[in-house]
Design an enzyme around this catalytic site. Structure first.
Site, PDB file in Angstrom:
ATOM      1  N   GLN A 284      27.719  -1.152 -30.795  1.00  0.00           N
ATOM      2  CA  GLN A 284      27.472   0.207 -30.319  1.00  0.00           C
ATOM      3  C   GLN A 284      28.326   0.512 -29.093  1.00  0.00           C
ATOM      4  OE1 GLN A 284      23.557   2.700 -28.716  1.00  0.00           O
ATOM      5  NE2 GLN A 284      23.444   0.499 -29.003  1.00  0.00           N
TER       6      GLN A 284
ATOM      7  N   CYS B 210      22.259   8.852 -25.702  1.00  0.00           N
ATOM      8  CA  CYS B 210      21.819   8.423 -24.374  1.00  0.00           C
ATOM      9  C   CYS B 210      21.543   9.621 -23.475  1.00  0.00           C
ATOM     10  CB  CYS B 210      22.889   7.539 -23.734  1.00  0.00           C
ATOM     11  SG  CYS B 210      22.501   7.084 -22.031  1.00  0.00           S
TER      12      CYS B 210
ATOM     13  N   PRO C 236      19.026  -1.157 -28.923  1.00  0.00           N
ATOM     14  CA  PRO C 236      18.582  -1.129 -27.527  1.00  0.00           C
ATOM     15  C   PRO C 236      18.510   0.249 -26.928  1.00  0.00           C
ATOM     16  CG  PRO C 236      20.846  -1.851 -27.664  1.00  0.00           C
ATOM     17  CD  PRO C 236      20.364  -1.711 -29.072  1.00  0.00           C
TER      18      PRO C 236
END
Length: 478
Positions: A110, A139, A31
């Site tokens: 994760q 990220c 994701p």
């Protein structure tokens, strides 16, 4: 289940783990941070997140070719803390037995973290229910800047080393890492070697730098991924620039990677891993559908987005694990996006659906009704051009140079790239990306890229990198 150190004979390293436990996956789904599934409390992690990648979406992705799936990014400290138990069940629901169960493997959980002890506590909770634990070091979102994790740890190599090495030494299952590249090949390679030396058994390399995100994403640099692959001895997964199925083999050839990972591409087309040759396998059994209802072209297999949406809703309804209606809505908007600008009344109806806690099934029923209306309209449109060759129905977006398929099938969404002055840049090449994004303002950040708001309990004094100081003690492999 007792935890064991690296001497555990069942804890396989590198390629042994990749092949014997994960099954040598080629197609992997993970994701995006602000688009991940079923973590309802993820607003705590990301104000824009409904975590779209949990159980229901993972099952849909596996049906259409995903061979390994990651969970959404889970905040390690919040997950591990006892008083945050509601968050724990929302992030990864162990009691129901579906997440990490027989129908949800292989699976990698994760985490984001900046404290090795909290990360280890969190990892030990999920270890019996997954095949590995991944540390998200990629990220780039503002929430990661504020929380001091993801790519905003990228300059703190000692902290990163300790996060990985603590799991490597004290967790019964392997640890993997996902990261973004640096502006130079040399620093990217050194970084990858450090991650490997810390104990990461699989590396996922996203070929964009930290500043490349949103409308300033540009192109991922596959040459840097190849340099990483050639410099380490563990499996490398390539991430970036995967819009169509046809991009997969190009990526593998250019990078030499062992597998590819799709994030946003999977959101808009969960069948991205299906080739055109698989059309007969996955074509919906619908006698009322016109002959051009499924598009099989050189870009891969493109199923009707309404068919995928209805399949997804059926999976949501079949699971005991709760799925937020707002997460479902997020998926539907992405899947149906090619038709939303045409069917504005249905778009508005979808946006207006509200739900009461405990009555989520009512919201799901409203969603299904809207999707079925969209399905009828899409069949109408497909029938109207059924006599035209498929090649004539596929056009090119003049702003991005990307193929646009008929609006009734699932397909990628490409954002026009903006340069440092906010102007659109057409058909940008990889070599031009760095120049277009050099200033901090170009990444959409409200503050300079190096600024952050750290969590108070973490020591944030940045250690110098290996090339800056002979005193830097992290061992780097030759």
């Amino acid at each position: 289940m007792a935890e064991a150190g690296p001497s555990n004979p069942q804890k396989l390293p590198g390629y042994d783990f990749f092949q014997k436990v994960l099954g040598s996956p080629k197609y992997i789904v993970a994701p995006m941070v602000d688009q991940s599934e079923l973590v309802r409390a993820s607003q705590t992690i990301s104000a824009n997140s409904d975590n779209l990648w949990r159980q229901a979406w993972r099952r849909l992705s596996r049906k259409y070719g995903a061979q390994l799936v990651y969970t959404p990014m889970i905040h390690a400290k919040m997950f591990a803390e006892g008083e945050r138990k509601p968050y724990r069940n929302e992030a990864f629901n162990i009691p129901k037995g579906e997440e990490g169960g027989p129908g949800d493997r292989p699976l990698i959980v994760q985490f984001c973290a900046n404290d090795p002890d909290w990360l280890l506590q969190a990892a030990r909770i999920v270890a019996p229910h997954c095949d590995a634990v991944d540390i998200n070091l990629g990220c780039p979102q503002d929430i990661a800047r504020r929380g001091h994790y993801g790519s905003f740890l990228q300059d703190e190599w000692e902290t990163i080393y300790n996060l990985i090495n603590n799991l490597h030494k004290n967790l019964s299952i392997p640890v993997t890492a996902k990261f973004r590249v640096f502006p130079t090949v040399e620093k990217t390679v050194q970084y990858a070697k450090m991650l490997e030396s810390a104990g990461a058994q699989v590396l996922t390399c996203h070929g964009r730098i930290r500043e490349q995100r949103g409308h300033h994403s540009g192109l991922a640099d596959w040459e840097k991924i190849r340099a990483v692959k050639e410099s380490v001895t563990v499996p490398v997964i390539a991430n970036g620039n995967l819009l169509f199925h046809s991009d997969i083999e190009n990526c593998l050839a250019a990078t030499g990677a062992d597998a590819v990972m799709s994030a946003e591409g999977n959101l808009y087309n969960p069948a991205i891993f299906c080739s055109a040759a698989s059309a007969l396998t996955f074509a919906p059994d619908d006698p009322s559908a016109p002959s051009n209802w499924v598009i099989a072209s050189d870009t891969g297999l493109h199923l009707p987005h309404t068919v995928l949406a209805l399949e997804y809703l059926a999976i949501v309804n079949s699971l005991e694990t709760w799925t937020s209606p707002s997460a479902v809505k997020g998926h539907l908007f992405k899947l149906l996006r090619p038709a939303m600008s045409r069917e504005t009344d249905l778009r508005e109806q979808l946006g207006r659906v509200r739900f009461t806690k405990g009555k989520e099934k009512e919201a799901y029923a409203k969603y299904e009704d809207i999707v079925r209306k969209m399905d009828e309209r899409m069949k109408r449109d497909a029938r109207a051009v059924v006599d035209r060759p498929i090649e004539e129905l596929i056009t090119i977006d003049p702003e991005t140079g990307v193929k646009v398929l008929p609006h009734w099938v699932a397909q990628p969404y490409t954002r026009p790239l903006l340069d440092i002055n906010g102007k659109k840049v057409n058909n940008l090449k990889v070599s031009q990306v760095a120049d277009a994004l050099e200033p901090a303002e170009a990444c959409g950040a409200k503050r300079a890229v190096s600024e952050r708001t750290p969590e108070p309990e973490v020591n944030h004094k940045r250690p110098k990198l290996a090339e800056e100081s002979a005193g830097f003690s992290i061992p780097l492999p030759a």
